[in-house]
Write an enzyme that holds these catalytic residues in place. Structure first.
Site, PDB file in Angstrom:
ATOM      1  N   ASP A 339     -11.675  -1.496 -28.332  1.00 45.21           N
ATOM      2  CA  ASP A 339     -11.054  -2.812 -28.269  1.00 45.21           C
ATOM      3  C   ASP A 339     -12.020  -3.799 -27.607  1.00 45.21           C
ATOM      4  OD1 ASP A 339      -8.622  -4.572 -28.383  1.00 45.21           O
ATOM      5  OD2 ASP A 339      -8.896  -4.532 -26.207  1.00 45.21           O
ATOM      6  N   GLU A 380     -14.525  -3.075 -32.331  1.00 42.93           N
ATOM      7  CA  GLU A 380     -13.990  -4.402 -32.627  1.00 42.93           C
ATOM      8  C   GLU A 380     -15.087  -5.355 -32.168  1.00 42.93           C
ATOM      9  OE1 GLU A 380      -9.904  -6.956 -31.968  1.00 42.93           O
ATOM     10  OE2 GLU A 380     -10.699  -5.861 -30.241  1.00 42.93           O
TER      11      GLU A 380
END
Length: 698
Positions: A339, A380
C-alpha cells in the site's frame, strides 16, 4: 532449536523468544531509561513485572524464567516525556511489542479507555512458537505469468455466505471453507489478495462517528495477524496458517496487502501504542528546518494518515524486512501488495528530502533477500506526497498496480473517442510505461475495479459517487471514475438498461483477463455486488461492503463467463505471457508476432490510430516457432453500430474458430451454420476471440 537460558544476548532476535526454562525478551529503544516487561494470565490480570537488566547500545535484554509459549505480556518504556523532542515515554503506559507475533484481542479504539484505563485498552502480546503441522503441503508453483488475482476482505468475503458455518463467517477459517475454494477455482483464480490482516485499529475520528476502519489500512503491529478474524483470538496464528495451508492445498497462492507507509499512531497528538513509545525519532519522518535539523514537533505525512514510517532508518528497515521474511517463511504467504509503495522507498540524500529512490535501501534489500526476491511483489506506485506518482519506476522483479490501464479501459468501453491507440497499448502490456528493456510484460497489474473505488456493478450504474454514509458530506473518494450508468442512475428495472450494463461488465472483465499483464479481480464483482454508489467504503463494516453470494441466473452466467476466459488464459502461453519477436527482456523458444488491422482488414496506420472516429480494431497474434502452435485473433468494437470485420487470412489450410463472444451472457459463441467464416458482423460494443485451427481439425 530453542536457545539455552545462558545464551549470549547477541544471539537473541528482537521480540519474545522462547528458550529452555523461560523466554528471552529483546526490545529496541535507544532513548529509553528503563524497559519493563509485564506478565499477565489469560484473563489479562497482571502477575508480575520485570525490568530488563541488560542494555547493549540501543537494545534492552532480559531472560524471564518460567515464561513460555502462550503467555501474555506487554511493554512499558520509561524515559523523557516530551513529544516536541520526539520522546513519548510515560510511566504506566503499556505498549505492544513491535515484534509480537500474536495479540490477545483486537485493538478497539475507545477514548476513555485509552486515557483512563490503558492496561485494559491495550491488547497483550502472546509468546509464540513457529510450530505448525503443514501436512507436507507446499506453496503452489505459480509464476507471475500464471496469476489471476482475486482481491478480498477476510470478513466481507464470507460474512454472508450461507454455506459457511456461522462461527467461521468473516474469519480466516471461512476463507478456506470448501464452498469458497470451489468458487475461486470455478472463477479460475490462482491467488487471493487479502486486505490488510496485520493488527490494526480504527481511527479515533471514525469511532466518534460510530464507524470503523473496515479495510484495515491502519496498522499497529506488522507481524501479528489481527485476532478479530480468528474464531478464538489467542489462536489467530494457527487459524491463519490453517487458511494458508488449505488454500495452498488447492493451488491458490496467498498475497497480503501490507501497510508499511504509516501506523495508527498518527501525528504528535495521536495515540502512543507501540513504535512511537519506543523510538519515535527513528521510526517516523519529521519535517526539517532551514538548518537541516529535524523538527520533532512536526510529523512529515506523505500517507495522508498523520505520519510516515521512515524505512531509511536502520531499525525501521530491519522491522519491515523481518516482518516480510516472517510472513513468507513462517506463515508461508506467497507475496505482498505494498500500500502506498512509494512511501517506503523514500529517502533523503544531500539536497533531496524524502524523495522516491529506485535504489533505496528497502528495494535493494528485497533484491538481496532470496525469500523476498522469489516472492510476488506488487507496488501501489504512488503516495500523496510531493512527486508521489511513480508508475513504471519500480525495479525489475516487481509488478505495479496500473491505474492507466483502469482509466483507459473504462473510458474506451463507455464510449470515449480518440483513445483507441491508448487502449491498444494498455492491452499489450503498457510497454510505454514498463520499458521492455528492463521490465517483464507481467510488470503491469491490470484491473478495472479495486477495493478503493466503484465496484463493477456501480461502475456501470452510477455516474456520481454517493459517499454520504461516510460522514464527510460526500467530499471523500475520487470524482474521476470514468463510469457510465447506461441511461439511468442507480438501480434499474429497465430491461434495455440492464442488458447494456451486463454487456459493459462483460467487456470490462474480458479486457482485464485477456490483456498482457497480471489480471486483478475484485471480490463480489461476479455477484454484481453494489455499494450503492459509495466509492470509498473503507469505513462501512456492514452489508454495503459484505459480499452477497447471490446465485441468480444472471450471476451464474457471469461466473461461467469469467471462468471461461480464465480457462482460455490458463491454457494459452501467449495470453499468459506474450513474447514478441523484438522483446529484448525475454529470450526463449516462444516468440509471437502481433499485427493490428482495421475492421476492413487493412493494416492499421498512424492516420487510422489518430482518427477520433476509429472505434473498431482487430489484433492477430501468431506464433513464430513450430513447437508453440498458437494463433489468435481478437476483435474489439466500441460502438452500438453495425460493423463488418474482415478476418485476416493466415493460412489457406486453416480457419478461425470463435472461442469467446462477450455479447453472450456466458461467453460461449453462438453456433454458426457455415464454416470458414471470414466476415463477422457485430452491432454492439463487444469482444470476439478466435483461434486458428486446421480446416479438418476440431
Amino acid at each position: 532449536m530453542k536457545l539455552s537460558s545462558d545464551a549470549d544476548f547477541r544471539l537473541v532476535p528482537l521480540g519474545a523468544t522462547p528458550a529452555e526454562n523461560g523466554c528471552f525478551f529483546s526490545i529496541w529503544s535507544p532513548q529509553a531509561k528503563e524497559i519493563i516487561v509485564h506478565i499477565y494470565n489469560h484473563d489479562e490480570k497482571e502477575l508480575y513485572k520485570v525490568s530488563l537488566p541488560v542494555r547493549k547500545g540501543s537494545v534492552w535484554y532480559g531472560f524471564l524464567p518460567n515464561v513460555s509459549v502462550g503467555d501474555y505480556y506487554a511493554i512499558e518504556a520509561l524515559g523523557e516525556d516530551d513529544p516536541e523532542k520526539g520522546c513519548f515515554f510515560k510511566a504506566g503506559r503499556l505498549l505492544t511489542d513491535p515484534y509480537a507475533k500474536a495479540l490477545s484481542k483486537p485493538f478497539i479504539y475507545n477514548h476513555n479507555e485509552y486515557i483512563n484505563n490503558n492496561a485494559s485498552f491495550v491488547p497483550k502480546c502472546i509468546v509464540t512458537s513457529n510450530d505448525f503441522d503443514w501436512q507436507e503441503v507446499r506453496k503452489p508453483n505459480v509464476g507471475r505469468d500464471g496469476l489471476i488475482i482475486y482481491e478480498a476482505n477476510v470478513k466481507g468475503l464470507t460474512k454472508l455466505n450461507p454455506l459457511v458455518p456461522k462461527k467461521l463467517q468473516g474469519k480466516y477459517l471461512g476463507v478456506c471453507h470448501e464452498s469458497v475454494i470451489a468458487h475461486l477455482k470455478k472463477l479460475g483464480v490462482t491467488a487471493i489478495q487479502l486486505n490488510p490482516i496485520a493488527a490494526f485499529m480504527s481511527e479515533p475520528h471514525l469511532a466518534k462517528l460510530g464507524l470503523v476502519n473496515y479495510w484495515g489500512y491502519n496498522p499497529i503491529n506488522f507481524m501479528a495477524p489481527d485476532p478479530r478474524y480468528a474464531v478464538e483470538y489467542k489462536n489467530a496464528v494457527v487459524e491463519f496458517k490453517t487458511m494458508v495451508r488449505e488454500l495452498h492445498r488447492n493451488g491458490i497462492a496467498v498475497i497480503l496487502d501490507v501497510v508499511y507507509n504509516h501506523t495508527a499512531e498518527a501525528g504528535i497528538n495521536g495515540c502512543v501504542l507501540s513504535l512511537k513509545g519506543l523510538d519515535a525519532r527513528n521510526y517516523y519522518i519529521y519535517k526539517t528546518g532551514n538548518d537541516g535539523q529535524r523538527d520533532y514537533s512536526s510529523f512529515y505525512d506523505v500517507s495522508g494518515c498523520g505520519n510516515s514510517v521512515n524505512v531509511q532508518e536502520r531499525p525501521t528497515l530491519n522491522l519491515v524486512l523481518d516482518s516480510l521474511i516472517y510472513w513468507v517463511k513462517h506463515m508461508q504467504v506467497d507475496g505482498f501488495r505494498f500500500d502506498l509503495g512509494v512511501t517506503i522507498c523514500r529517502e533523503s540524500h544531500c539536497n533531496s528530502f524524502h524523495e522516491f529512490d529506485r535504489n533505496s535501501a528497502f528495494l535493494k534489500s528485497c533484491f538481496c533477500v532470496n525469500r523476498l526476491a522469489q516472492s510476488i511483489m506488487i507496488a501501489e506506485p504512488w503516495d500523496v506526497g510531493p512527486n508521489g506518482y511513480r508508475l513504471g519506476q519500480f525495479p525489475q522483479g516487481w509488478s505495479e498496480q496500473n491505474d492507466q490501464f483502469r482509466d483507459t479501459v473504462r473510458r474506451f468501453w463507455r464510449g470515449d473517442k480518440g483513445i483507441i491507440g491508448k487502449f491498444a497499448t494498455r492491452i499489450m502490456g503498457s510497454r510505454d510505461i514498463f520499458n521492455s528493456h528492463e521490465r517483464s510484460i507481467n510488470a503491469s497489474v491490470n484491473f478495472v475495479t479495486y477495493h478503493d473505488g466503484f465496484t463493477l456493478e456501480d461502475l456501470v450504474s452510477y455516474t456520481q459517487k454517493n459517499n454520504l454514509a461516510n460522514g464527510e458530506n460526500n467530499r471523500d473518494g475520487s470524482n474521476d471514475n470514468y463510469s457510465s450508468n447506461q441511461g439511468e442512475e442507480g438501480p434499474s428495472t429497465n430491461p434495455e438498461v440492464l442488458e447494456k450494463r451486463w454487456l459493459l461488465k462483460r467487456n470490462l472483465i474480458a479486457t482485464t483477463l485477456i490483456s498482457q499483464g497480471i489480471p486483478h479481480l475484485l471480490a463480489g464483482d461476479e455477484f454484481s455486488r453494489t455499494q450503492k454508489g459509495n466509492n470509498n467504503a473503507y469505513c462501512q463494516d456492514n452489508e454495503i461492503t459484505w459480499m452477497k453470494w447471490d446465485y441468480s441466473k444472471e450471476n451464474i452466467e457471469f461466473i461461467d463467463f469469467i471462468g471461461r476466459i480464465s480457462s482460455l488464459r490458463r491454457n494459452s502461453r501467449m495470453i499468459r505471457e506474450l513474447i514478441l519477436r523484438d522483446d529484448p527482456f525475454h529470450k526463449n523458444n516462444r516468440q509471437f508476432e502481433a499485427k493490428w488491422y482495421s475492421h476492413t482488414g487493412e493494416p492499421m496506420n498512424s492516420q487510422m490510430w489518430n482518427d477520433a472516429n476509429t472505434s473498431s480494431v482487430s489484433l492477430t497474434i501468431c506464433s513464430l516457432t513450430r513447437d508453440v502452435d498458437e494463433n489468435w485473433c481478437f476483435l474489439f468494437n466500441q460502438d452500438y453500430q453495425r460493423v463488418e470485420f474482415e478476418l485476416p487470412v493466415i493460412s489457406h489450410s486453416s480457419e478461425w474458430k470463435e472461442v469467446l463472444d462477450t455479447t453472450v451472457p456466458n461467453g460461449v459463441p453462438r453456433v454458426r451454420t457455415a464454416s470458414n467464416i471470414n466476415t463477422i458482423v457485430v452491432n454492439t460494443p463487444c469482444i470476439k476471440v478466435f483461434v486458428l485451427q486446421e480446416k479438418n481439425g476440431l
